[in-house]
Write a protein that holds these residues in place. Structure first.
Motif, PDB file in Angstrom:
ATOM      1  N   ALA A  71       0.960  -0.971   0.061  1.00  0.00           N
ATOM      2  CA  ALA A  71      -0.065  -0.171  -0.137  1.00  0.00           C
ATOM      3  C   ALA A  71       0.677   1.226   0.033  1.00  0.00           C
ATOM      4  CB  ALA A  71      -0.838   0.098   1.113  1.00  0.00           C
ATOM      5  N   GLU A  72       1.793   1.238   0.907  1.00  0.00           N
ATOM      6  CA  GLU A  72       2.658   2.355   0.855  1.00  0.00           C
ATOM      7  C   GLU A  72       3.574   2.600  -0.418  1.00  0.00           C
ATOM      8  OE1 GLU A  72       3.753   1.998   5.857  1.00  0.00           O
ATOM      9  OE2 GLU A  72       5.249   1.596   4.260  1.00  0.00           O
ATOM     10  N   ILE A  73       3.723   1.551  -1.157  1.00  0.00           N
ATOM     11  CA  ILE A  73       4.557   1.901  -2.438  1.00  0.00           C
ATOM     12  C   ILE A  73       3.497   2.293  -3.404  1.00  0.00           C
ATOM     13  CG2 ILE A  73       5.658   0.652  -4.399  1.00  0.00           C
ATOM     14  CD1 ILE A  73       7.390   0.769  -1.658  1.00  0.00           C
ATOM     15  N   GLY A  74       2.300   1.738  -3.356  1.00  0.00           N
ATOM     16  CA  GLY A  74       1.261   2.115  -4.285  1.00  0.00           C
ATOM     17  C   GLY A  74       0.975   3.500  -4.107  1.00  0.00           C
ATOM     18  N   ALA A  75       1.000   3.972  -2.830  1.00  0.00           N
ATOM     19  CA  ALA A  75       0.603   5.463  -2.783  1.00  0.00           C
ATOM     20  C   ALA A  75       1.702   6.424  -3.366  1.00  0.00           C
ATOM     21  CB  ALA A  75       0.396   5.751  -1.460  1.00  0.00           C
ATOM     22  N   ALA A  76       2.935   6.003  -3.409  1.00  0.00           N
ATOM     23  CA  ALA A  76       3.961   6.857  -3.899  1.00  0.00           C
ATOM     24  C   ALA A  76       3.958   7.089  -5.437  1.00  0.00           C
ATOM     25  CB  ALA A  76       5.326   6.094  -3.408  1.00  0.00           C
ATOM     26  N   ARG A  77       4.562   8.219  -5.633  1.00  0.00           N
ATOM     27  CA  ARG A  77       4.788   8.623  -7.146  1.00  0.00           C
ATOM     28  C   ARG A  77       6.154   8.475  -7.483  1.00  0.00           C
ATOM     29  NH1 ARG A  77       2.173  14.369  -8.607  1.00  0.00           N
ATOM     30  NH2 ARG A  77       2.852  13.619 -10.703  1.00  0.00           N
ATOM     31  N   GLY A  78       6.824   8.129  -6.456  1.00  0.00           N
ATOM     32  CA  GLY A  78       8.408   7.974  -7.007  1.00  0.00           C
ATOM     33  C   GLY A  78       8.882   6.976  -5.928  1.00  0.00           C
ATOM     34  N   LEU A  79      10.218   6.247  -6.397  1.00  0.00           N
ATOM     35  CA  LEU A  79      10.826   5.353  -5.510  1.00  0.00           C
ATOM     36  C   LEU A  79      12.216   5.725  -5.211  1.00  0.00           C
ATOM     37  CD1 LEU A  79       9.996   2.289  -7.143  1.00  0.00           C
ATOM     38  CD2 LEU A  79       8.650   2.981  -5.142  1.00  0.00           C
ATOM     39  N   LEU A  80      12.775   5.833  -4.068  1.00  0.00           N
ATOM     40  CA  LEU A  80      14.277   6.179  -3.706  1.00  0.00           C
ATOM     41  C   LEU A  80      14.762   4.842  -2.943  1.00  0.00           C
ATOM     42  CD1 LEU A  80      16.913   7.946  -3.544  1.00  0.00           C
ATOM     43  CD2 LEU A  80      15.571   8.820  -1.351  1.00  0.00           C
ATOM     44  N   PHE A  81      15.623   4.209  -3.976  1.00  0.00           N
ATOM     45  CA  PHE A  81      16.549   2.862  -3.106  1.00  0.00           C
ATOM     46  C   PHE A  81      17.853   3.382  -2.570  1.00  0.00           C
ATOM     47  CE2 PHE A  81      13.372   1.088  -5.987  1.00  0.00           C
ATOM     48  CZ  PHE A  81      13.052   0.123  -5.493  1.00  0.00           C
ATOM     49  N   VAL A  82      18.164   3.402  -1.291  1.00  0.00           N
ATOM     50  CA  VAL A  82      19.267   3.601  -0.727  1.00  0.00           C
ATOM     51  C   VAL A  82      20.076   2.363  -0.177  1.00  0.00           C
ATOM     52  CG1 VAL A  82      20.676   5.443   0.787  1.00  0.00           C
ATOM     53  CG2 VAL A  82      18.465   5.713  -0.136  1.00  0.00           C
ATOM     54  N   THR A  83      20.978   1.744  -0.744  1.00  0.00           N
ATOM     55  CA  THR A  83      21.178   0.468  -0.407  1.00  0.00           C
ATOM     56  C   THR A  83      22.968   0.073  -0.028  1.00  0.00           C
ATOM     57  OG1 THR A  83      21.061  -2.026  -0.850  1.00  0.00           O
ATOM     58  CG2 THR A  83      21.603  -0.581  -2.928  1.00  0.00           C
ATOM     59  N   ALA A  84      22.910  -0.765   1.140  1.00  0.00           N
ATOM     60  CA  ALA A  84      24.152  -1.239   1.270  1.00  0.00           C
ATOM     61  C   ALA A  84      24.454  -2.285   0.153  1.00  0.00           C
ATOM     62  CB  ALA A  84      24.185  -1.858   2.637  1.00  0.00           C
ATOM     63  N   GLU A  85      25.876  -2.543   0.023  1.00  0.00           N
ATOM     64  CA  GLU A  85      26.343  -3.758  -1.010  1.00  0.00           C
ATOM     65  C   GLU A  85      26.612  -4.669   0.209  1.00  0.00           C
ATOM     66  OE1 GLU A  85      28.509  -3.087  -4.469  1.00  0.00           O
ATOM     67  OE2 GLU A  85      30.159  -4.051  -3.083  1.00  0.00           O
ATOM     68  N   TYR A  86      26.112  -5.950  -0.032  1.00  0.00           N
ATOM     69  CA  TYR A  86      26.333  -7.241   0.661  1.00  0.00           C
ATOM     70  C   TYR A  86      27.132  -8.147  -0.243  1.00  0.00           C
ATOM     71  CZ  TYR A  86      24.159  -6.218   4.858  1.00  0.00           C
ATOM     72  OH  TYR A  86      23.845  -5.645   6.203  1.00  0.00           O
ATOM     73  N   ASN A  87      28.286  -8.467  -0.241  1.00  0.00           N
ATOM     74  CA  ASN A  87      28.980  -9.610  -1.160  1.00  0.00           C
ATOM     75  C   ASN A  87      28.776  -9.196  -2.306  1.00  0.00           C
ATOM     76  OD1 ASN A  87      29.903 -10.845   1.471  1.00  0.00           O
ATOM     77  ND2 ASN A  87      28.004 -11.519   1.518  1.00  0.00           N
ATOM     78  N   ARG A  88      29.039  -7.966  -2.852  1.00  0.00           N
ATOM     79  CA  ARG A  88      29.004  -7.531  -4.215  1.00  0.00           C
ATOM     80  C   ARG A  88      27.412  -7.603  -4.845  1.00  0.00           C
ATOM     81  NH1 ARG A  88      32.759  -4.891  -2.953  1.00  0.00           N
ATOM     82  NH2 ARG A  88      34.916  -5.197  -3.656  1.00  0.00           N
ATOM     83  N   SER A  89      26.612  -7.479  -3.934  1.00  0.00           N
ATOM     84  CA  SER A  89      25.021  -7.423  -4.624  1.00  0.00           C
ATOM     85  C   SER A  89      24.327  -6.585  -3.432  1.00  0.00           C
ATOM     86  CB  SER A  89      24.585  -9.171  -4.734  1.00  0.00           C
ATOM     87  OG  SER A  89      23.287  -8.949  -5.556  1.00  0.00           O
ATOM     88  N   ILE A  90      22.926  -6.922  -3.805  1.00  0.00           N
ATOM     89  CA  ILE A  90      21.981  -6.292  -2.803  1.00  0.00           C
ATOM     90  C   ILE A  90      21.753  -7.075  -1.654  1.00  0.00           C
ATOM     91  CG2 ILE A  90      20.927  -4.713  -4.510  1.00  0.00           C
ATOM     92  CD1 ILE A  90      18.589  -6.535  -4.658  1.00  0.00           C
ATOM     93  N   PRO A  91      21.621  -6.520  -0.537  1.00  0.00           N
ATOM     94  CA  PRO A  91      21.176  -7.337   0.963  1.00  0.00           C
ATOM     95  C   PRO A  91      19.940  -8.167   0.508  1.00  0.00           C
ATOM     96  CG  PRO A  91      21.974  -5.282   1.361  1.00  0.00           C
ATOM     97  CD  PRO A  91      21.822  -5.105  -0.209  1.00  0.00           C
ATOM     98  N   GLY A  92      20.123  -9.271   0.972  1.00  0.00           N
ATOM     99  CA  GLY A  92      18.729 -10.104   0.870  1.00  0.00           C
ATOM    100  C   GLY A  92      17.329  -9.552   1.176  1.00  0.00           C
ATOM    101  N   VAL A  93      17.456  -8.778   2.454  1.00  0.00           N
ATOM    102  CA  VAL A  93      16.378  -8.054   2.917  1.00  0.00           C
ATOM    103  C   VAL A  93      15.687  -7.276   1.751  1.00  0.00           C
ATOM    104  CG1 VAL A  93      17.599  -6.199   4.010  1.00  0.00           C
ATOM    105  CG2 VAL A  93      15.471  -7.043   4.846  1.00  0.00           C
ATOM    106  N   LEU A  94      16.602  -6.557   0.947  1.00  0.00           N
ATOM    107  CA  LEU A  94      16.203  -5.744   0.094  1.00  0.00           C
ATOM    108  C   LEU A  94      15.308  -6.434  -1.083  1.00  0.00           C
ATOM    109  CD1 LEU A  94      15.532  -2.993  -1.478  1.00  0.00           C
ATOM    110  CD2 LEU A  94      18.082  -3.215  -2.149  1.00  0.00           C
ATOM    111  N   LYS A  95      16.042  -7.709  -1.589  1.00  0.00           N
ATOM    112  CA  LYS A  95      15.785  -8.366  -2.575  1.00  0.00           C
ATOM    113  C   LYS A  95      14.394  -9.260  -2.185  1.00  0.00           C
ATOM    114  CE  LYS A  95      15.985 -10.546  -6.659  1.00  0.00           C
ATOM    115  NZ  LYS A  95      15.175 -11.616  -6.654  1.00  0.00           N
TER     116      LYS A  95
END
Ligand SMILES: Cc1cc2nc3c(=O)[nH]c(=O)nc-3n(C[C@H](O)[C@H](O)[C@H](O)COP(=O)(O)O)c2cc1C
Length: 184
Positions: A64-88
């Motif tokens: 619902a929170e994503i649906g209500a937004a008009r834009g997305l901002l991803f600010v991410t750590a790097e884990y083992n040269r990829s995105i953290p599992g929690v983000l995926k």
């Protein structure tokens, strides 16, 4: 003013996360018609396709929170040269059930900070790959690869002098990107 509500997704659950601090600092540099809400992704269950027809309340809330937004901002750590599992995991939740991809069409910015010298470049590249498949128009330039160094944030949690000009410029481009691609 609040014409452009933005959902902020931070790819780290760490209490003292540099990426969360970066997200908070970016918000302070944004134009007044933008508002930002950090989406909690730490309380989502591990994605299981069996639950597509019976989503947890936390999943419904995130969508619902994503649906209500008009834009997305991803600010991410790097884990083992990829995105953290929690983000995926969060991205996978938002992409399903099939045909109900909540991310689709929402203009996004990708940025991140890491202790390593490449400043999350590999994680961001992997994230761009996923977002492209999910039909998320993602700002290509400027890229934002930030290394966590002494003085990155000042005592008030704002961006310190070394990176302030760069980040102000980055936020300006991001705001223009959302305005161009974020339908009402
Ligand atoms: C499991 C794990 C893997 C990591 N892998 C990388 C990496 O591939 N590249 C990098 O620059 N830093 C890596 N780091 C260090 C992170 O940049 C550092 O922990 C950073 O503080 C994480 O972001 P956060 O402060 O927002 O939690 C890793 C850290 C952890 C815990």
């Amino acid at each position: 003013m609040n014409q452009f509500p933005i959902a902020v997704v931070v790819g780290s659950l760490r209490k003292e996360s540099f990426n969360r601090k970066l997200a908070d600092a970016i918000v302070k540099l944004a134009p007044s018609e933008f508002s930002f809400k950090q989406v909690n992704i730490g309380d989502l269950p591990l994605y299981n396709q069996d639950d597509d027809s019976n989503a947890a309340d936390t999943v419904k809330r995130m969508k619902a929170e994503i649906g209500a937004a008009r834009g997305l901002l991803f600010v991410t750590a790097e884990y083992n040269r990829s995105i953290p599992g929690v983000l995926k995991n969060a991205i996978d939740h938002g992409s399903r059930p099939y045909g109900q991809n909540v991310w689709a069409g929402k203009p996004a910015g990708v940025i991140g900070v890491s202790t390593g010298p490449i400043g999350t470049a590999m994680a961001q590249q992997h994230l761009r790959n996923v977002l492209a498949y999910l039909d998320v128009p993602t700002m290509g330039q400027p890229e934002g690869f930030i290394q966590a160094k002494e003085g990155l944030f000042d005592a008030a949690g704002e961006i310190g002098p070394d990176r302030r000009k760069f980040l102000q410029g980055w936020v300006g481009h991001y705001a223009a990107w959302v305005k161009r691609h974020g339908s009402a």
